[in-house]
Scaffold this motif. Structure first.
Motif, PDB file in Angstrom:
ATOM      1  N   MET A  70       0.828  -1.198   0.000  1.00  0.00           N
ATOM      2  CA  MET A  70       0.000   0.000   0.000  1.00  0.00           C
ATOM      3  C   MET A  70       0.872   1.262   0.000  1.00  0.00           C
ATOM      4  N   LEU A  71       1.882   1.296   0.846  1.00  0.00           N
ATOM      5  CA  LEU A  71       2.737   2.479   0.928  1.00  0.00           C
ATOM      6  C   LEU A  71       3.524   2.683  -0.358  1.00  0.00           C
ATOM      7  N   GLN A  72       4.001   1.596  -0.910  1.00  0.00           N
ATOM      8  CA  GLN A  72       4.739   1.682  -2.154  1.00  0.00           C
ATOM      9  C   GLN A  72       3.842   2.228  -3.268  1.00  0.00           C
ATOM     10  N   GLY A  73       2.632   1.694  -3.359  1.00  0.00           N
ATOM     11  CA  GLY A  73       1.688   2.162  -4.369  1.00  0.00           C
ATOM     12  C   GLY A  73       1.304   3.606  -4.157  1.00  0.00           C
ATOM     13  N   LEU A  74       1.070   3.963  -2.920  1.00  0.00           N
ATOM     14  CA  LEU A  74       0.702   5.334  -2.587  1.00  0.00           C
ATOM     15  C   LEU A  74       1.840   6.289  -2.939  1.00  0.00           C
ATOM     16  N   GLY A  75       3.053   5.921  -2.594  1.00  0.00           N
ATOM     17  CA  GLY A  75       4.207   6.744  -2.919  1.00  0.00           C
ATOM     18  C   GLY A  75       4.382   6.913  -4.426  1.00  0.00           C
ATOM     19  N   GLN A  76       4.194   5.827  -5.168  1.00  0.00           N
ATOM     20  CA  GLN A  76       4.321   5.891  -6.626  1.00  0.00           C
ATOM     21  C   GLN A  76       3.259   6.801  -7.233  1.00  0.00           C
ATOM     22  N   TYR A  78       1.636   9.298  -5.721  1.00  0.00           N
ATOM     23  CA  TYR A  78       1.954  10.686  -5.389  1.00  0.00           C
ATOM     24  C   TYR A  78       3.048  11.206  -6.332  1.00  0.00           C
ATOM     25  N   PHE A  79       4.053  10.362  -6.573  1.00  0.00           N
ATOM     26  CA  PHE A  79       5.142  10.762  -7.463  1.00  0.00           C
ATOM     27  C   PHE A  79       4.611  11.043  -8.867  1.00  0.00           C
ATOM     28  N   GLN A  80       3.734  10.178  -9.371  1.00  0.00           N
ATOM     29  CA  GLN A  80       3.158  10.377 -10.697  1.00  0.00           C
ATOM     30  C   GLN A  80       2.336  11.663 -10.766  1.00  0.00           C
ATOM     31  N   LEU A  81       1.750  12.037  -9.639  1.00  0.00           N
ATOM     32  CA  LEU A  81       0.969  13.276  -9.572  1.00  0.00           C
ATOM     33  C   LEU A  81       1.856  14.487  -9.263  1.00  0.00           C
ATOM     34  N   LYS A  82       3.181  14.255  -9.212  1.00  0.00           N
ATOM     35  CA  LYS A  82       4.181  15.287  -8.919  1.00  0.00           C
ATOM     36  C   LYS A  82       3.984  15.891  -7.531  1.00  0.00           C
ATOM     37  N   MET A  83       3.481  15.064  -6.622  1.00  0.00           N
ATOM     38  CA  MET A  83       3.311  15.458  -5.221  1.00  0.00           C
ATOM     39  C   MET A  83       4.487  14.848  -4.453  1.00  0.00           C
ATOM     40  N   TYR A  84       5.690  15.400  -4.708  1.00  0.00           N
ATOM     41  CA  TYR A  84       6.923  14.779  -4.260  1.00  0.00           C
ATOM     42  C   TYR A  84       7.065  14.718  -2.748  1.00  0.00           C
ATOM     43  N   LYS A  85       6.646  15.751  -2.053  1.00  0.00           N
ATOM     44  CA  LYS A  85       6.754  15.761  -0.593  1.00  0.00           C
ATOM     45  C   LYS A  85       5.913  14.628  -0.003  1.00  0.00           C
ATOM     46  N   GLU A  86       4.693  14.463  -0.494  1.00  0.00           N
ATOM     47  CA  GLU A  86       3.816  13.406  -0.001  1.00  0.00           C
ATOM     48  C   GLU A  86       4.377  12.024  -0.331  1.00  0.00           C
ATOM     49  N   ALA A  87       4.977  11.899  -1.513  1.00  0.00           N
ATOM     50  CA  ALA A  87       5.546  10.610  -1.916  1.00  0.00           C
ATOM     51  C   ALA A  87       6.634  10.185  -0.941  1.00  0.00           C
ATOM     52  N   LEU A  88       7.483  11.117  -0.555  1.00  0.00           N
ATOM     53  CA  LEU A  88       8.560  10.810   0.380  1.00  0.00           C
ATOM     54  C   LEU A  88       8.031  10.502   1.761  1.00  0.00           C
ATOM     55  N   LEU A  89       7.119  11.302   2.250  1.00  0.00           N
ATOM     56  CA  LEU A  89       6.589  11.112   3.608  1.00  0.00           C
ATOM     57  C   LEU A  89       5.863   9.777   3.740  1.00  0.00           C
ATOM     58  N   ASP A  90       5.046   9.422   2.767  1.00  0.00           N
ATOM     59  CA  ASP A  90       4.303   8.181   2.861  1.00  0.00           C
ATOM     60  C   ASP A  90       5.210   6.962   2.777  1.00  0.00           C
ATOM     61  N   ASN A  91       6.332   7.064   2.085  1.00  0.00           N
ATOM     62  CA  ASN A  91       7.229   5.919   1.993  1.00  0.00           C
ATOM     63  C   ASN A  91       8.120   5.780   3.233  1.00  0.00           C
ATOM     64  N   LEU A  92       8.172   6.814   4.072  1.00  0.00           N
ATOM     65  CA  LEU A  92       8.998   6.759   5.270  1.00  0.00           C
ATOM     66  C   LEU A  92       8.245   6.262   6.490  1.00  0.00           C
ATOM     67  N   ILE A  93       6.940   6.117   6.383  1.00  0.00           N
ATOM     68  CA  ILE A  93       6.127   5.696   7.531  1.00  0.00           C
ATOM     69  C   ILE A  93       6.512   4.298   7.956  1.00  0.00           C
TER      70      ILE A  93
END
Length: 93
Positions: A70-76, A78-93
């Motif tokens: 789930m986190l990997q998918g969510l991070g990907q 966010y990245f595709q949506l160019k929401m880079y800050k969210e992509a990083l934060l969600d993958n660090l949880i």
């Protein structure tokens, strides 16, 4: 079985770019049984439609049986949506 029917109809529709039909079938599947893979597919479809709230809801439903997926998918996504800050934060949880 009815679940298989909904799964394959949803999968075929998703692969053919018929987002609404895919969502309808996957949602009908979930009415019969919870499934993390179906929730993941729905999250992906809702993100493509721009419905971030429903996408996040379905990503979170995958948590119990696959938090990393789930986190990997969510991070990907966010990245595709160019929401880079969210992509990083969600993958660090």
């Amino acid at each position: 079985s009815q679940k298989s029917k909904y799964y394959f109809k949803g999968l075929i529709a998703k692969n053919n770019g018929q987002t609404e039909i895919a969502i309808e079938n996957f949602e009908q599947y979930l009415e019969l049984e919870e499934n993390p893979l179906i929730n993941y597919k729905l999250a992906d479809l809702y993100l493509k439609k721009g419905n971030h709230k429903k996408a996040l809801l379905h990503f979170k439903k995958t948590e119990d049986s696959g938090k990393q997926l789930m986190l990997q998918g969510l991070g990907q996504k966010y990245f595709q949506l160019k929401m880079y800050k969210e992509a990083l934060l969600d993958n660090l949880i």
